[in-house]
Design a protein around this motif. Sequence first.
Motif, PDB file in Angstrom:
ATOM      1  N   LEU A  17       0.802  -1.215   0.000  1.00 40.74           N
ATOM      2  CA  LEU A  17       0.000   0.000   0.000  1.00 40.74           C
ATOM      3  C   LEU A  17       0.843   1.276   0.000  1.00 40.74           C
ATOM      4  O   LEU A  17       0.302   2.364  -0.155  1.00 40.74           O
ATOM      5  CB  LEU A  17      -0.947   0.013   1.206  1.00 40.74           C
ATOM      6  N   SER A  18       2.140   1.158   0.162  1.00 43.30           N
ATOM      7  CA  SER A  18       3.017   2.338   0.149  1.00 43.30           C
ATOM      8  C   SER A  18       3.600   2.508  -1.251  1.00 43.30           C
ATOM      9  O   SER A  18       4.782   2.256  -1.490  1.00 43.30           O
ATOM     10  CB  SER A  18       4.137   2.186   1.189  1.00 43.30           C
ATOM     11  N   THR A  19       2.768   2.946  -2.164  1.00 42.80           N
ATOM     12  CA  THR A  19       3.205   3.027  -3.553  1.00 42.80           C
ATOM     13  C   THR A  19       3.803   4.392  -3.866  1.00 42.80           C
ATOM     14  O   THR A  19       3.930   5.248  -2.990  1.00 42.80           O
ATOM     15  CB  THR A  19       2.038   2.707  -4.506  1.00 42.80           C
ATOM     16  N   VAL A  20       4.179   4.584  -5.139  1.00 45.24           N
ATOM     17  CA  VAL A  20       4.817   5.838  -5.539  1.00 45.24           C
ATOM     18  C   VAL A  20       3.836   6.995  -5.433  1.00 45.24           C
ATOM     19  O   VAL A  20       2.625   6.812  -5.397  1.00 45.24           O
ATOM     20  CB  VAL A  20       5.360   5.742  -6.980  1.00 45.24           C
ATOM     21  N   THR A  25      -4.528  -0.608  -7.540  1.00 49.06           N
ATOM     22  CA  THR A  25      -3.641  -0.895  -6.406  1.00 49.06           C
ATOM     23  C   THR A  25      -4.414  -1.528  -5.255  1.00 49.06           C
ATOM     24  O   THR A  25      -3.958  -2.506  -4.641  1.00 49.06           O
ATOM     25  CB  THR A  25      -2.957   0.405  -5.929  1.00 49.06           C
ATOM     26  N   LEU A  26      -5.595  -1.002  -4.954  1.00 51.54           N
ATOM     27  CA  LEU A  26      -6.413  -1.556  -3.869  1.00 51.54           C
ATOM     28  C   LEU A  26      -6.930  -2.947  -4.218  1.00 51.54           C
ATOM     29  O   LEU A  26      -6.932  -3.853  -3.364  1.00 51.54           O
ATOM     30  CB  LEU A  26      -7.594  -0.621  -3.581  1.00 51.54           C
ATOM     31  N   LEU A  27      -7.367  -3.152  -5.456  1.00 52.75           N
ATOM     32  CA  LEU A  27      -7.889  -4.458  -5.869  1.00 52.75           C
ATOM     33  C   LEU A  27      -6.801  -5.524  -5.803  1.00 52.75           C
ATOM     34  O   LEU A  27      -7.040  -6.653  -5.350  1.00 52.75           O
ATOM     35  CB  LEU A  27      -8.457  -4.379  -7.290  1.00 52.75           C
ATOM     36  N   VAL A  28      -5.605  -5.174  -6.245  1.00 52.54           N
ATOM     37  CA  VAL A  28      -4.483  -6.124  -6.198  1.00 52.54           C
ATOM     38  C   VAL A  28      -4.146  -6.463  -4.749  1.00 52.54           C
ATOM     39  O   VAL A  28      -3.885  -7.626  -4.413  1.00 52.54           O
ATOM     40  CB  VAL A  28      -3.263  -5.536  -6.928  1.00 52.54           C
ATOM     41  N   THR A  29      -4.166  -5.458  -3.883  1.00 53.15           N
ATOM     42  CA  THR A  29      -3.862  -5.692  -2.468  1.00 53.15           C
ATOM     43  C   THR A  29      -4.917  -6.570  -1.817  1.00 53.15           C
ATOM     44  O   THR A  29      -4.605  -7.439  -0.990  1.00 53.15           O
ATOM     45  CB  THR A  29      -3.759  -4.346  -1.723  1.00 53.15           C
ATOM     46  N   ILE A  47       3.997  -1.773  -7.435  1.00 51.68           N
ATOM     47  CA  ILE A  47       4.602  -1.090  -6.283  1.00 51.68           C
ATOM     48  C   ILE A  47       6.097  -1.349  -6.093  1.00 51.68           C
ATOM     49  O   ILE A  47       6.893  -0.422  -6.011  1.00 51.68           O
ATOM     50  CB  ILE A  47       3.853  -1.438  -4.973  1.00 51.68           C
ATOM     51  N   ILE A  48       6.521  -2.595  -5.989  1.00 53.45           N
ATOM     52  CA  ILE A  48       7.885  -2.914  -5.558  1.00 53.45           C
ATOM     53  C   ILE A  48       8.874  -2.735  -6.707  1.00 53.45           C
ATOM     54  O   ILE A  48       8.644  -3.209  -7.812  1.00 53.45           O
ATOM     55  CB  ILE A  48       7.940  -4.356  -5.032  1.00 53.45           C
ATOM     56  N   TRP A 104       6.053  -8.971  -5.668  1.00 56.14           N
ATOM     57  CA  TRP A 104       6.044  -8.177  -6.904  1.00 56.14           C
ATOM     58  C   TRP A 104       5.494  -8.987  -8.080  1.00 56.14           C
ATOM     59  O   TRP A 104       4.689  -8.487  -8.860  1.00 56.14           O
ATOM     60  CB  TRP A 104       7.448  -7.679  -7.248  1.00 56.14           C
ATOM     61  N   LEU A 105       5.949 -10.233  -8.203  1.00 56.89           N
ATOM     62  CA  LEU A 105       5.491 -11.078  -9.308  1.00 56.89           C
ATOM     63  C   LEU A 105       3.975 -11.273  -9.243  1.00 56.89           C
ATOM     64  O   LEU A 105       3.272 -11.142 -10.265  1.00 56.89           O
ATOM     65  CB  LEU A 105       6.208 -12.433  -9.260  1.00 56.89           C
TER      66      LEU A 105
END
Length: 493
Positions: free
Chosen positions: A247-250, A286-290, A442-443, A468-469
């Motif tokens: 959740l700490s993305t760019v 980003t939220l859906l992936v998390t 993110i990573i 990441w993968l």
Amino acid sequence: MEHDTRSLEQYLKPRTLFRFLFFSVLGVFVFFINVPFPAYQITIGPWKWGAVAAQSNVIVSHLTNLVKAALYTGNFPAMPFVVWGIGVYSIVDLFVLRPRKFWGTTKVAAAFAVFKIIGFLLLTCAIVDIYLGFHFGFMGWFFDPVSSLGGKSISAFIMSNILVTICISIPAASLFLPLLVDYGLVEFVGVLVRAVMRPVFRLPGRSAVISVSAFLGNFSVGHIAVNDQYKTGRMTEREAVVIGSSLSTVSVGFLLALATNTGLNNQELWGKSYWNQYFWLAFLVTLLVTLVGVRIFPLSRIPDSFCPGAEPNPEQPVKRQMFRAALAEALDQAQNQQSLGRRIAYIMKETIGVLGTVASGTAFFASFGVVLYTFTPVVTWLGYLFRPFFMLFGFSGAELEIASTGAMISFVEVTVPALLVTVGEWSMRLRFMLAVLPVSSIIFLASFVPCLMATDIPVKFWHLCLIWLERMILSIIFAGIFAVLLFPAGMVG
């Protein structure tokens, strides 16, 4: 512990209420509110600052731009030397201040220490070139212009696009971070959203403010904030790793750069800007992936243990009078917290260690990754792994190769994928995908991984690679669905 809602009155003291309201409002303003600034360039005697374009951004980003203009893009380029000085600190940290942390724990930690030393040597070579105009002939690979990097050398690209920016933005964000996390705002919002964050993301409500501030400010904001939460017993190991890695993305600044480089906000090309659609969809993906990622290995298997030596202070369930409970918890935090000066001093001290690792670690990882991409077919070969997923959304031929290569290179550095479509005619679907994927996955090795691993959060490097993968595959699927729905197949420019 949970507060009895009837005990709210004991916290309603003028000084406590002022601390909570004033610092929280100021923190929200600094991190969350976009403030328009006109274009400017300042001249003080012979000192001419770099030009800063007109923009609407959060205060932390404006401060970063201000310092960068004063100390880098003008005629007083002091920032590369500052970056090198931070690198010197990282070497002192390796051998004098905390040698056991790097050499006496795990083989991975020792390997990262070696990478930092190599990175510092590369950083030193870059500084000698910048200030003395000298470099060894055998380092042409590092100093010669590279077409895929917009004509910049690898050294100049890493210094200007990555190192200078993060060595300004991380301290700038840390300077204001206590306003956001130390005086009740995290606790107040955490109680209100706890009923959503727990079942959906398996995270405490406290994580909501940290995650949004990282998205609007910088991933380093999230890393430093969650490190403090973990060390003070307010979050478990699993929660800290999830927030730090997922959740700490760019920041918005990076999003704006990606949108510009991919042409998404080019009104002349498309007749309109797609900035708003891109911004919100990148956040949603980003939220859906998390949401999926927290339910699969390795994140699902990380123990919910607290930091050794910290007194556990987990969130407690609140079933009634939620607003009163949120206010009571926030005021309790504001009343018992140290002074703002002491909290800033503590956070800045924590930041120095993170910053040292980022400077040297980024110099190595970014150089290594860009060299692999520029001079070898390794990145293209590894990108074949993602081709089947892109093919689900109609990509083929040259666009399929660019998409898969861009997905792979985002593991190295987030701005490089966008450079692949700056020249030539490419579909809007491809441009959208290469702008979203680096954000939602993110990573990346260039600065994210060194920054997170510099904290006290016990995250494993191979876990980060696997996360990441997983996130990249999920990101391709979710972003691909939106790309097909939003952009007709014929939108090429």
